[in-house]
Write an enzyme that holds these catalytic residues in place. Structure first.
Site, PDB file in Angstrom:
ATOM      1  N   SER A   1      -3.096  -7.146  -6.330  1.00  0.00           N
ATOM      2  CA  SER A   1      -3.444  -5.852  -5.721  1.00  0.00           C
ATOM      3  C   SER A   1      -2.460  -4.791  -6.172  1.00  0.00           C
ATOM      4  CB  SER A   1      -3.447  -5.947  -4.190  1.00  0.00           C
ATOM      5  OG  SER A   1      -2.136  -5.938  -3.691  1.00  0.00           O
TER       6      SER A   1
ATOM      7  N   GLN B   1      -0.859  -0.807  -4.758  1.00  0.00           N
ATOM      8  CA  GLN B   1      -0.761   0.096  -3.610  1.00  0.00           C
ATOM      9  C   GLN B   1      -0.278   1.480  -4.045  1.00  0.00           C
ATOM     10  OE1 GLN B   1      -1.266  -3.576  -2.720  1.00  0.00           O
ATOM     11  NE2 GLN B   1       0.867  -3.262  -3.156  1.00  0.00           N
TER      12      GLN B   1
ATOM     13  N   GLU C   1       1.622  -3.360   3.345  1.00  0.00           N
ATOM     14  CA  GLU C   1       2.285  -3.555   2.046  1.00  0.00           C
ATOM     15  C   GLU C   1       2.627  -2.193   1.434  1.00  0.00           C
ATOM     16  OE1 GLU C   1      -0.088  -5.982  -0.501  1.00  0.00           O
ATOM     17  OE2 GLU C   1       1.529  -6.294  -1.950  1.00  0.00           O
TER      18      GLU C   1
END
Ligand SMILES: Nc1ccn([C@@H]2O[C@H](COP(=O)(O)OP(=O)(O)O)[C@@H](O)[C@H]2O)c(=O)n1
Ligand SMILES: [Ca+2]
EC number: 3.6.1.5
Length: 494
Positions: free
Chosen positions: A205, A207, A174
């Site tokens: 989430s 990143q 990702e």
């Protein structure tokens, strides 16, 4: 007889200069026609298509990409032509009704059938990638997550496209594909003049991915790519449970611990005058919260609107107690110091854009947040009547979380704050992992640089104009020469 021969000898068409001129003109015409045919064949290319479904924790989006069939290995050729937002929540919310997950995709997939030319349907690849919502469901109930994936897979196979699979992508993928997307769209990969780091904030989430100056001390955070003849050594990390919706729950759960009255949750991250009865399970029913405090079924969520206190409460979700490396972001995760410019997208953009914080200094952002969080709920509702109250109520928290994550988590400072660009799209295409995922799976980014094209378009146009002028000039010279020769011949006869 003599007269006839004399006319024949004087005929200008038989002179060598004229023959050479005619030959040069003929060759010129052949060259111009050939180049036009070849060049225009390249321009009237057929397009190819690809479909990627981003099955996020909060919702699913369908992206259609298009590229000229003959230029698939040239950078910057793939662009997003259409998006469709699937109605309802993300596929992970269908754990109790897996069939519903597949059915939810139908409307957008029908739309894709309309948007892509029928003759391309069979060869158009379809990929579904699920992110943190499905990672969490897999942790909670693996069987349910498999059923949901099987359901969306069955649904996608019913369409005339080339279904390539539905899977949960890794956090590293990702992060890395988000980085490829923003750098592909910014045309940084071919030129090797420096790259853009990628910051992605989702609901479940977040990143961070960039090319670091320091050595990467943990192998889990290192990814290597060779693209267009250049090597990239990337740092990437995906923090599961640190998307904005999960952190809101973590932060509420944290506040439950210090509550005197267990039915009244006073929250500095919500506006004064905000008072809503909520369910205890809606906060605690997530694998992200380990300690389930004993609380009643319902509680009153009451806003206080104090930004400084809100930020202090948000800081508590970052565990900074241990670090097994030379430097860490939080939760014991290695992170080298941030380097270069960054593109921050998805919820980073949505929230910062709503709060008008996409430009300006970090200090100014904090002042604006202080003012925004202190605004009474009644005033906020009046100011934004078209925005759903659930989303509207969370911007003070989300904005505070973003500033805290970037400053205390990833260690951006007032000095390099300007290096973060909050972006939604680059050109026509959304910033996000989907484009990079498709480019990778269709092998559209070669490891080595592709051959340079015969002639750039600008060069081609200039060449054709100059060549045509030259031919006209030759024609004109030939005409002058012919006229002069025939006059001389006529004079001679007279
Ligand atoms: N217009 C929009 C669209 C999404 N969002 C938020 O952006 C986030 C998108 O997350 P996501 O569904 O991609 O979740 P992940 O699986 O990436 O964690 C959610 O928190 C949405 O609520 C937003 O704030 N405004
Ligand atoms: Ca996402």
């Amino acid at each position: 007889m003599d007269e006839q021969r004399e006319v024949q000898v004087k005929n200008p068409c038989h002179r060598p200069v004229f023959i050479i001129l005619t030959a040069v003109i003929a060759v010129g015409i052949i060259i111009v026609v050939s180049i036009s045919v070849v060049q225009n064949k390249r321009i009237s290319q057929k397009y190819k298509y690809g479909i990627v479904l981003d099955a996020g924790s909060s919702h699913t989006s369908v992206f259609i990409y298009e590229w000229p069939a003959e230029k698939e290995n040239n950078t910057g050729m793939v662009r997003q032509t259409h998006t469709c937002n699937v109605k309802g929540k993300g596929i992970s919310s269908y754990s109790a009704n897996p069939e519903g997950a597949g059915m939810s995709l139908q409307e957008c997939m029908e739309e894709a059938k309309q948007k892509i030319p029928v003759r391309r349907h069979l060869e158009t690849p379809v990929y579904l990638g699920a992110t943190a919502g499905m990672r969490l469901l897999k942790m909670e109930d693996e069987d349910a997550s498999e059923k949901v994936l099987a359901s969306v897979g069955r649904s996608l196979q019913k369409y005339p496209f080339s279904f390539q699979g539905a899977r949960i992508i890794l956090g590293q993928e990702e992060g890395a594909f988000g980085w490829i997307t923003v750098n592909y769209l910014s045309d940084n990969l071919r030129t090797a003049t420096g790259t853009l780091g990628a910051l992605d904030l989702g609901g479940a989430s977040t990143q961070i991915t960039f090319v670091p100056k320091q050595e990467i001390e943990s192998q889990d955070n290192a990814i290597d790519f060779r693209l267009y003849g250049n090597d990239y050594h990337l740092y990437t990390h995906s923090f599961l449970c640190f998307g904005k919706d999960q952190v809101l729950r973590l932060s509420l759960a944290e506040k439950f611990h210090s509550m005197i009255d267990s039915t009244l949750l006073r929250d500095p991250c919500f506006h004064t005058g905000y008072n809503l009865s909520k369910k205890y399970v809606d906060v605690f029913d997530t694998p992200c919260i380990k300690e389930k405090s004993a609380s009643p079924k319902d509680f009153f969520h009451v806003g206080e609107g104090v930004w400084v206190e809100c930020q202090n409460s948000v800081r508590k979700v970052f565990n900074k107690s241990h670090c097994g490396y030379s430097t860490c972001s939080f939760d014991g995760v290695f992170q080298p110091s941030v380097e270069g410019k960054f593109g921050a997208f998805s919820a980073f953009f949505f929230v910062m854009d709503f709060l008008n914080l996409t430009s300006g200094t970090l200090h100014e952002a904090k002042l604006k947040m202080k003012r925004y969080c202190a605004t009474p709920w009644k005033e906020i509702v009046q100011r934004y009547p078209s925005i759903k109250e659930k989303y509207l109520s969370e911007y003070c928290f989300s904005g505070t979380y973003i500033l805290t994550l970037l400053e205390d988590g990833y260690k951006f400072t007032s000095n390099n704050w300007k290096d973060i660009q909050f972006i939604k799209k680059i050109g026509d295409s959304d910033a996000g992992w989907t484009l990079g995922y498709m480019l990778n799976l269709t092998n559209m980014i070669p490891a080595e640089a592709p051959d340079i094209p015969l002639m750039a378009h600008g060069g081609y146009v200039s060449f054709m104009v100059l060549f045509t002028l030259l031919i006209f000039l030759l024609f004109f010279l030939a005409f002058l020469y012919y006229r002069r020769s025939t006059r001389t011949a006529q004079k001679d006869i007279i």
